[in-house]
Design a protein around this motif. Sequence first.
Motif, PDB file in Angstrom:
ATOM      1  N   ALA A 176       3.102   4.138  -4.249  1.00  0.00           N
ATOM      2  CA  ALA A 176       3.209   5.476  -3.645  1.00  0.00           C
ATOM      3  C   ALA A 176       2.860   6.565  -4.641  1.00  0.00           C
ATOM      4  CB  ALA A 176       4.621   5.684  -3.112  1.00  0.00           C
TER       5      ALA A 176
ATOM      6  N   THR B 240      -0.078   0.757  -0.276  1.00  0.00           N
ATOM      7  CA  THR B 240       0.378   2.151  -0.336  1.00  0.00           C
ATOM      8  C   THR B 240       1.878   2.238  -0.568  1.00  0.00           C
ATOM      9  OG1 THR B 240       0.542   2.150   2.078  1.00  0.00           O
ATOM     10  CG2 THR B 240      -1.492   3.018   1.114  1.00  0.00           C
ATOM     11  N   ARG B 241       2.635   1.288  -0.012  1.00  0.00           N
ATOM     12  CA  ARG B 241       4.080   1.302  -0.245  1.00  0.00           C
ATOM     13  C   ARG B 241       4.406   0.980  -1.699  1.00  0.00           C
ATOM     14  NH1 ARG B 241       7.335  -1.634   4.729  1.00  0.00           N
ATOM     15  NH2 ARG B 241       7.270   0.122   6.183  1.00  0.00           N
TER      16      ARG B 241
ATOM     17  N   ALA C  47       5.542   7.781   0.799  1.00  0.00           N
ATOM     18  CA  ALA C  47       6.259   6.568   1.187  1.00  0.00           C
ATOM     19  C   ALA C  47       6.784   6.669   2.618  1.00  0.00           C
ATOM     20  CB  ALA C  47       7.416   6.326   0.216  1.00  0.00           C
TER      21      ALA C  47
ATOM     22  N   THR D 196       3.886   6.573   5.082  1.00  0.00           N
ATOM     23  CA  THR D 196       3.345   5.213   5.207  1.00  0.00           C
ATOM     24  C   THR D 196       4.196   4.368   6.146  1.00  0.00           C
ATOM     25  OG1 THR D 196       2.483   5.363   2.952  1.00  0.00           O
ATOM     26  CG2 THR D 196       2.657   3.180   3.915  1.00  0.00           C
ATOM     27  N   ARG D 197       5.507   4.542   6.077  1.00  0.00           N
ATOM     28  CA  ARG D 197       6.381   3.792   6.997  1.00  0.00           C
ATOM     29  C   ARG D 197       6.072   4.146   8.449  1.00  0.00           C
ATOM     30  NH1 ARG D 197      10.410   5.482   3.179  1.00  0.00           N
ATOM     31  NH2 ARG D 197      10.902   3.785   1.726  1.00  0.00           N
TER      32      ARG D 197
ATOM     33  N   ALA E  73       2.838   2.435   9.384  1.00  0.00           N
ATOM     34  CA  ALA E  73       2.756   0.987   9.150  1.00  0.00           C
ATOM     35  C   ALA E  73       2.475   0.207  10.426  1.00  0.00           C
ATOM     36  CB  ALA E  73       4.048   0.503   8.490  1.00  0.00           C
TER      37      ALA E  73
END
Length: 874
Positions: free
Chosen positions: A493, A489-490, A464, A467-468, A471
């Motif tokens: 997760a 993906t968010r 998570a 991914t941020r 992004a």
Amino acid sequence: MFRLVLQTVRERKAGFVGAFIALLGASTLITAFGIILQSGIGDGVPVQRYADASVVISGKQSVTVHEGKKSKTKPLTDPVAVPADLVGTVAHTDGVARAVAVVSFPAQVVGADGRLVTGADDRRSIGANWSSAALGPFTLSGRGPRRAEEIVLEQSVAERAKAKLGDTVRIASTRAASPYTVVGIVKYTGAGGALRTPPVFFTDDTATTLFGRADQISAIGVLATPGTGAGQLDDRIDAALKGAGVSSHIGAGRSSAENPDVASARGTLKVLAGSLGGTVVLITMLVVGSTLALGVHQRRRELALLRAIGATPKQIHKMIAGEVLVVALAGSLLGCLPGVLAAEALRGALSVIGVLPQDFVFSYGPIPMAVAVAIGVITAQAAGFAVARRVVAIRPVEALSQAATEQPGLGRARVVFGTVLLVLGAAASLLPLFFGSVFAVAGAGSGGLIMVIAFLMLAPPLVAHATRLLAAPFRRRFGNLGYLAVANTRANARRLAAGIGPLILAIGFASLQLFIPTTTAAAANDQARAGVLADYTLTGDAGGLPTDAVADARALPGVAAVAGVVRVDLYSSVKMLGDPEVFDYQAEGLTTDGQTTDGQTTDRLTTDRLGQVLGQVLNLDVTGGDLSRLSETTAAISDGAAATLGTRVGGTVRIHLPDGQTIQPQVVATYRRGLGFGDITLSAQTLMRHSSHRLYDSILVRLQPGADHKTALAELKALSTRYPGLHVQDKGGLSAAQQRTAMVGLIGSAIPLLLIFGYIAIAVANTLVMTTLSRAREFALLRLVGATPAQVLRMMRTETLMVVLIAVAVGTLVPMLPLTMVSLGLTGSPVPSIPPLLYLAIVAATSALAAAAVLIPTRLALRARPIEAIGLRE
């Protein structure tokens, strides 16, 4: 309940395929390593030269270290000699018709072209005493040797040397090559094909002289009286020799005494199985557990419905346990056969690179298969229990609502356990900063694996956060598809982490297992290159060079210093926390032309002169003490060994020599270059007296300042007349040998890891395929709202790129801390040796596998009509 279980498995075969594949692979892997361990305990090759002996007595091939009431036993790979005076004791034992003393030593015929002649299948011959011929199935043409200059050849050796009865041939042995008359030729008529060690027979007196020790022999062969069984005679001999430090062998076990290389190979297999066996079990448990958890997670709506309509926690536990049992038994049982094939492939690969003899046969039995099935079932049941426990922990009224969406959080126990593992792994990785011992280096390597496992447990929040970070770049680069991939993906997760976890494991485990050996090998090569001051290195094709070659090289014009070098493996022990701890070390033995291996002195050098000679050919980078004080009662050790053993200059160190004897020499020097030259340095006399070595592994030669190198090189090469098979290499010869040894060691370590990597690759593909196929309804929904198959496929490519980037980044960074610390502990440099091509190969293979495991199932899922796919069962 069991009927329901069978019906569920039958109706949902596709849902259990992933678990089945994981368990099949686990059984294959454990079976293969179980066979490796069992083969290390078995015999390996058939008995030949001792086939007619009822009992064979050899030295005890182990050493036991005692500390109070506690002890630890280690195997000895070098053949241990037998006291010669035991022959009489054995001969007087009831049931013994004859006790035959056996001596074995290097001996080969020199061909007309000056090359050393081998026997059938290019087997190197050995020297032996004529009396020992009575122990094997030989037929003799001619007669046995009666004078010192007479020999008997084995038939295949005679044929290759084109030698007939009455011919004179030269024999290269533990002395300079000398002429002998062939008075007999023996033919082996026993089983097992061509002789592994075709003999050259000498008179008993000549063989004893060439063996080099009158008080020791290689073995004792026992011929029984008619009517006396081998087992009965073995018991009597054991009683007669109780406490003598020897071992008796009957049946197939006689091969251990006959073939020292096989005994060494068996030791290698046991070390291999011991070092990787625990890792194999741990990885299979992780993979099987995560695969089962993913499979149950994909059935969460079904299980939630069962809970909502009244199924009790006990019933859910029973149902999942039953399903797991069926799948585990099927997968584990079917995985045994591929495990046998994998073990055989591994045996062939290890034979090709010389780690195992070509004719070494693995031991295949039911025990490794039974253990593999048991571990598979137990692991699956444990994982099933953990998954079921999570399922039944949810209240029935909440089960359906929680099943509709993925829960982003992790259980408190998993978070705590993962965090504790991460801290422990990081702490272990930092040990080389504070300690210089082998414990610190080993701890750092283990800490890396612990950190990888910790990141697997904490993967969902890690994914998570990653991914941020990705992004914004992905949205800018891929537009709407990037936005959708990031959103997926968010929101999922946990599902994504299930796919990324095995990728991290593959990259992290491969990095730890391969780059620690490459760092060690590079450091050893650098130390060997920097530490050799000699101008030339002499080596021999016959396994080494006779001790006389040192004096002959020293007598050449222009030569300033010569030193013979012997290398052996031995143990050193120390008391730690009341328990004995035993460590493996490579030892280097050094001598000069003023000393001989039988304890006699010919113009013995003073310690100053000895130090001066050694200082001209080697630079061990001494950090304390004085290497010139090295003698038969002293030792020098590396800084790492000193830290591990808790000693220093002026102290003593307990060393267990290759024949099991224990000495406690005083430490007169410590040095840095232990990787390149061995962690323990002793006199060559000590090592030769307590090992089977009768030859120098190499001889270092330093010329006088201003000497003509061309003339000196020609003179050194001319020594091959007296010592056939002699090679003259430049000062990089020892470094080149170090590189070859390191490369063989690296390949030997990497080959068994291929099985583990293969299993991890299967786990990666298996998990990613499962997670991708489970999204068929999601793909159908996207298509129903207007997305084209090409757009869905591009979205999955974007997600795959994100998965690969996260896995490569984490899988690379996690091992970097322990690798840096290991490099610091071994070499003093924080930069580990990571071959770029090897690293790129690991990343490329893992990335390609991930891409294929995601995109191929996606294409298959997109073949279905969306209106039909949206109604598919979970």
